[in-house]
Design a protein around this motif. Structure first.
Motif, PDB file in Angstrom:
ATOM      1  N   VAL A   2       4.846  34.094  -9.203  1.00 45.72           N
ATOM      2  CA  VAL A   2       4.652  33.740  -7.873  1.00 45.72           C
ATOM      3  C   VAL A   2       3.134  33.163  -7.803  1.00 45.72           C
ATOM      4  CG1 VAL A   2       4.765  34.140  -5.508  1.00 45.72           C
ATOM      5  CG2 VAL A   2       6.410  35.036  -7.185  1.00 45.72           C
ATOM      6  N   ARG A   3       2.986  32.198  -7.338  1.00 41.83           N
ATOM      7  CA  ARG A   3       1.461  31.757  -6.873  1.00 41.83           C
ATOM      8  C   ARG A   3       1.209  31.879  -5.505  1.00 41.83           C
ATOM      9  NH1 ARG A   3      -2.265  30.284 -10.867  1.00 41.83           N
ATOM     10  NH2 ARG A   3      -2.749  28.477  -9.458  1.00 41.83           N
ATOM     11  N   ILE A   4      -0.133  32.693  -5.256  1.00 34.80           N
ATOM     12  CA  ILE A   4      -0.196  33.004  -3.819  1.00 34.80           C
ATOM     13  C   ILE A   4      -1.204  31.659  -3.307  1.00 34.80           C
ATOM     14  CG2 ILE A   4      -1.699  34.503  -2.414  1.00 34.80           C
ATOM     15  CD1 ILE A   4      -1.420  36.430  -4.827  1.00 34.80           C
ATOM     16  N   ALA A   5      -0.828  31.559  -2.003  1.00 34.54           N
ATOM     17  CA  ALA A   5      -1.639  30.344  -1.512  1.00 34.54           C
ATOM     18  C   ALA A   5      -2.234  30.725  -0.198  1.00 34.54           C
ATOM     19  CB  ALA A   5      -0.586  29.240  -1.028  1.00 34.54           C
ATOM     20  N   TYR A   6      -3.474  30.583  -0.140  1.00 32.45           N
ATOM     21  CA  TYR A   6      -4.407  30.978   1.019  1.00 32.45           C
ATOM     22  C   TYR A   6      -4.600  29.684   1.663  1.00 32.45           C
ATOM     23  CZ  TYR A   6      -5.066  35.375  -1.441  1.00 32.45           C
ATOM     24  OH  TYR A   6      -4.796  36.399  -2.164  1.00 32.45           O
ATOM     25  N   LYS A   7      -4.512  29.751   3.252  1.00 31.98           N
ATOM     26  CA  LYS A   7      -4.937  28.460   3.952  1.00 31.98           C
ATOM     27  C   LYS A   7      -6.114  28.717   4.751  1.00 31.98           C
ATOM     28  CE  LYS A   7      -0.245  26.354   4.050  1.00 31.98           C
ATOM     29  NZ  LYS A   7       0.075  25.222   4.416  1.00 31.98           N
ATOM     30  N   GLY A   8      -7.001  27.788   4.958  1.00 27.27           N
ATOM     31  CA  GLY A   8      -8.274  27.781   5.670  1.00 27.27           C
ATOM     32  C   GLY A   8      -8.367  26.657   6.296  1.00 27.27           C
ATOM     33  N   CYS A  10     -11.730  24.473   9.045  1.00 30.69           N
ATOM     34  CA  CYS A  10     -13.199  24.891   9.800  1.00 30.69           C
ATOM     35  C   CYS A  10     -12.869  25.139  11.298  1.00 30.69           C
ATOM     36  CB  CYS A  10     -13.870  23.412   9.595  1.00 30.69           C
ATOM     37  SG  CYS A  10     -13.280  22.080  10.554  1.00 30.69           S
ATOM     38  N   LEU A  11     -14.199  25.252  11.987  1.00 36.17           N
ATOM     39  CA  LEU A  11     -14.023  25.753  13.343  1.00 36.17           C
ATOM     40  C   LEU A  11     -13.398  24.550  14.317  1.00 36.17           C
ATOM     41  CD1 LEU A  11     -14.843  28.024  15.270  1.00 36.17           C
ATOM     42  CD2 LEU A  11     -17.087  26.776  15.509  1.00 36.17           C
ATOM     43  N   CYS A  12     -13.860  23.244  13.993  1.00 38.82           N
ATOM     44  CA  CYS A  12     -13.341  22.478  14.789  1.00 38.82           C
ATOM     45  C   CYS A  12     -11.921  21.763  14.532  1.00 38.82           C
ATOM     46  CB  CYS A  12     -14.289  21.152  14.907  1.00 38.82           C
ATOM     47  SG  CYS A  12     -14.463  20.045  13.388  1.00 38.82           S
ATOM     48  N   GLY A  13     -11.436  22.084  13.143  1.00 41.07           N
ATOM     49  CA  GLY A  13     -10.189  21.802  12.785  1.00 41.07           C
ATOM     50  C   GLY A  13     -10.060  20.620  11.979  1.00 41.07           C
ATOM     51  N   ASP A  14     -10.966  19.758  11.993  1.00 40.77           N
ATOM     52  CA  ASP A  14     -10.909  18.575  11.150  1.00 40.77           C
ATOM     53  C   ASP A  14     -10.658  18.767   9.683  1.00 40.77           C
ATOM     54  OD1 ASP A  14     -11.719  17.060  13.415  1.00 40.77           O
ATOM     55  OD2 ASP A  14     -13.645  16.598  12.811  1.00 40.77           O
ATOM     56  N   VAL A  15     -11.207  19.771   9.314  1.00 42.37           N
ATOM     57  CA  VAL A  15     -10.991  20.206   7.934  1.00 42.37           C
ATOM     58  C   VAL A  15      -9.823  21.385   7.554  1.00 42.37           C
ATOM     59  CG1 VAL A  15     -11.951  20.881   5.389  1.00 42.37           C
ATOM     60  CG2 VAL A  15     -13.119  19.512   7.359  1.00 42.37           C
ATOM     61  N   GLN A  16      -8.769  21.105   6.819  1.00 42.88           N
ATOM     62  CA  GLN A  16      -7.824  22.101   6.278  1.00 42.88           C
ATOM     63  C   GLN A  16      -7.619  22.091   4.946  1.00 42.88           C
ATOM     64  OE1 GLN A  16      -4.309  22.021   8.709  1.00 42.88           O
ATOM     65  NE2 GLN A  16      -5.609  21.418  10.595  1.00 42.88           N
ATOM     66  N   PHE A  17      -7.634  23.285   4.319  1.00 46.09           N
ATOM     67  CA  PHE A  17      -7.653  23.292   2.686  1.00 46.09           C
ATOM     68  C   PHE A  17      -6.425  24.374   2.502  1.00 46.09           C
ATOM     69  CE2 PHE A  17     -10.835  25.869   3.866  1.00 46.09           C
ATOM     70  CZ  PHE A  17     -10.455  27.285   3.392  1.00 46.09           C
ATOM     71  N   GLU A  18      -6.057  24.556   1.343  1.00 43.73           N
ATOM     72  CA  GLU A  18      -5.239  25.597   0.498  1.00 43.73           C
ATOM     73  C   GLU A  18      -5.894  26.038  -0.784  1.00 43.73           C
ATOM     74  OE1 GLU A  18      -0.792  25.911   0.751  1.00 43.73           O
ATOM     75  OE2 GLU A  18      -1.214  24.657  -1.006  1.00 43.73           O
ATOM     76  N   ILE A  19      -5.981  27.228  -1.000  1.00 42.53           N
ATOM     77  CA  ILE A  19      -6.318  27.597  -2.189  1.00 42.53           C
ATOM     78  C   ILE A  19      -5.076  28.473  -2.947  1.00 42.53           C
ATOM     79  CG2 ILE A  19      -7.880  29.280  -3.603  1.00 42.53           C
ATOM     80  CD1 ILE A  19      -9.496  27.282  -1.995  1.00 42.53           C
ATOM     81  N   THR A  20      -4.609  27.945  -4.071  1.00 45.57           N
ATOM     82  CA  THR A  20      -3.482  28.406  -4.782  1.00 45.57           C
ATOM     83  C   THR A  20      -4.066  29.153  -5.921  1.00 45.57           C
ATOM     84  OG1 THR A  20      -2.172  26.623  -3.777  1.00 45.57           O
ATOM     85  CG2 THR A  20      -1.261  27.849  -5.552  1.00 45.57           C
ATOM     86  N   GLY A  21      -3.825  30.617  -5.943  1.00 47.15           N
ATOM     87  CA  GLY A  21      -3.999  31.250  -7.167  1.00 47.15           C
ATOM     88  C   GLY A  21      -4.658  32.738  -6.587  1.00 47.15           C
ATOM     89  N   SER A  22      -5.292  33.339  -7.565  1.00 46.97           N
ATOM     90  CA  SER A  22      -5.832  34.597  -6.959  1.00 46.97           C
ATOM     91  C   SER A  22      -7.457  34.390  -7.416  1.00 46.97           C
ATOM     92  CB  SER A  22      -5.038  35.627  -8.009  1.00 46.97           C
ATOM     93  OG  SER A  22      -5.557  35.414  -9.186  1.00 46.97           O
ATOM     94  N   PHE A  23      -8.135  35.611  -6.548  1.00 46.59           N
ATOM     95  CA  PHE A  23      -9.290  35.986  -6.569  1.00 46.59           C
ATOM     96  C   PHE A  23      -9.645  36.823  -7.719  1.00 46.59           C
ATOM     97  CE2 PHE A  23      -8.578  34.053  -2.284  1.00 46.59           C
ATOM     98  CZ  PHE A  23      -9.184  32.810  -2.367  1.00 46.59           C
ATOM     99  N   ALA A  97     -15.358  33.666   2.764  1.00 44.78           N
ATOM    100  CA  ALA A  97     -14.110  34.395   3.132  1.00 44.78           C
ATOM    101  C   ALA A  97     -13.959  34.078   4.764  1.00 44.78           C
ATOM    102  CB  ALA A  97     -14.127  35.964   2.967  1.00 44.78           C
ATOM    103  N   GLY A  98     -14.844  33.907   5.522  1.00 40.58           N
ATOM    104  CA  GLY A  98     -14.582  33.578   6.936  1.00 40.58           C
ATOM    105  C   GLY A  98     -13.865  32.518   7.315  1.00 40.58           C
ATOM    106  N   CYS A  99     -13.721  31.322   6.337  1.00 39.63           N
ATOM    107  CA  CYS A  99     -13.054  30.115   6.733  1.00 39.63           C
ATOM    108  C   CYS A  99     -11.508  30.163   6.242  1.00 39.63           C
ATOM    109  CB  CYS A  99     -13.657  29.001   5.904  1.00 39.63           C
ATOM    110  SG  CYS A  99     -13.541  28.798   4.181  1.00 39.63           S
ATOM    111  N   LEU A 100     -11.084  31.204   5.907  1.00 38.23           N
ATOM    112  CA  LEU A 100      -9.574  31.443   5.294  1.00 38.23           C
ATOM    113  C   LEU A 100      -8.948  31.850   6.817  1.00 38.23           C
ATOM    114  CD1 LEU A 100      -9.714  33.501   2.113  1.00 38.23           C
ATOM    115  CD2 LEU A 100      -9.134  31.005   2.596  1.00 38.23           C
ATOM    116  N   ASP A 101      -7.610  31.461   6.851  1.00 44.02           N
ATOM    117  CA  ASP A 101      -6.888  31.593   8.050  1.00 44.02           C
ATOM    118  C   ASP A 101      -5.778  32.707   7.642  1.00 44.02           C
ATOM    119  OD1 ASP A 101      -8.157  29.789   9.573  1.00 44.02           O
ATOM    120  OD2 ASP A 101      -7.038  28.072   8.969  1.00 44.02           O
ATOM    121  N   THR A 102      -5.862  32.709   6.350  1.00 47.17           N
ATOM    122  CA  THR A 102      -4.764  33.595   5.754  1.00 47.17           C
ATOM    123  C   THR A 102      -5.457  35.105   5.356  1.00 47.17           C
ATOM    124  OG1 THR A 102      -3.463  31.665   4.779  1.00 47.17           O
ATOM    125  CG2 THR A 102      -2.992  33.872   3.700  1.00 47.17           C
TER     126      THR A 102
END
Length: 135
Positions: A2-8, A10-23, A97-102
């Motif tokens: 299972v691959r873990i996905a973290y979403k994140g 920016c403050l204004c919402g213009d930028v959204q991203f996903e990190i797949t994997g582990s830290f 770390a603060g830019c992650l929503d997950t």
């Protein structure tokens, strides 16, 4: 596997991203560059040399600054200035770390560059704590 996905985002919402994997690590960095970069006592960054970064929206709204003659890099939103992840040749993916929503279950693994820690950042666990802005 299972691959873990973290979403994140920016403050204004213009930028959204996903990190797949582990830290592999989660550092609280007290170096002068990170303190100036964040305007705080330390930066809180997650590191992975195996995860992938996928911009879901707003990749063209990001910009990157590298402090000359250092490894210090900051990726951020052009509109709101929020810190965002970036790919480093030497460090892998670095995620503020603060830019992650997950939620990330990993606790910080170490405090680094503690010789640069400002005096006011000592003994913070002794401070009163409030769930919201105190009245």
């Amino acid at each position: 596997m299972v691959r873990i996905a973290y979403k994140g985002s920016c403050l204004c919402g213009d930028v959204q991203f996903e990190i797949t994997g582990s830290f592999q690590s989660f550092y609280l960095c007290y170096c002068q560059h990170c303190r100036k970069d964040t305007g705080s006592g330390h930066a809180s960054n997650l590191f992975s040399n195996t995860a992938t970064l996928n911009w879901l929206q707003g990749a063209d709204s990001t910009t990157t600054f590298q402090l000359p003659d250092t490894q210090h890099i900051k990726c951020f939103c052009r509109r709101c200035g929020s810190a965002l992840p970036y790919q480093s040749e030497t460090l892998g993916i670095v995620v503020p770390a603060g830019c992650l929503d997950t939620n990330v279950e990993l606790r910080p693994t170490a405090a680094i560059f503690t010789s640069s820690k400002p005096g006011w950042a000592a003994h913070l666990d002794d401070l009163p704590s409030f769930d919201l802005f105190p009245s």
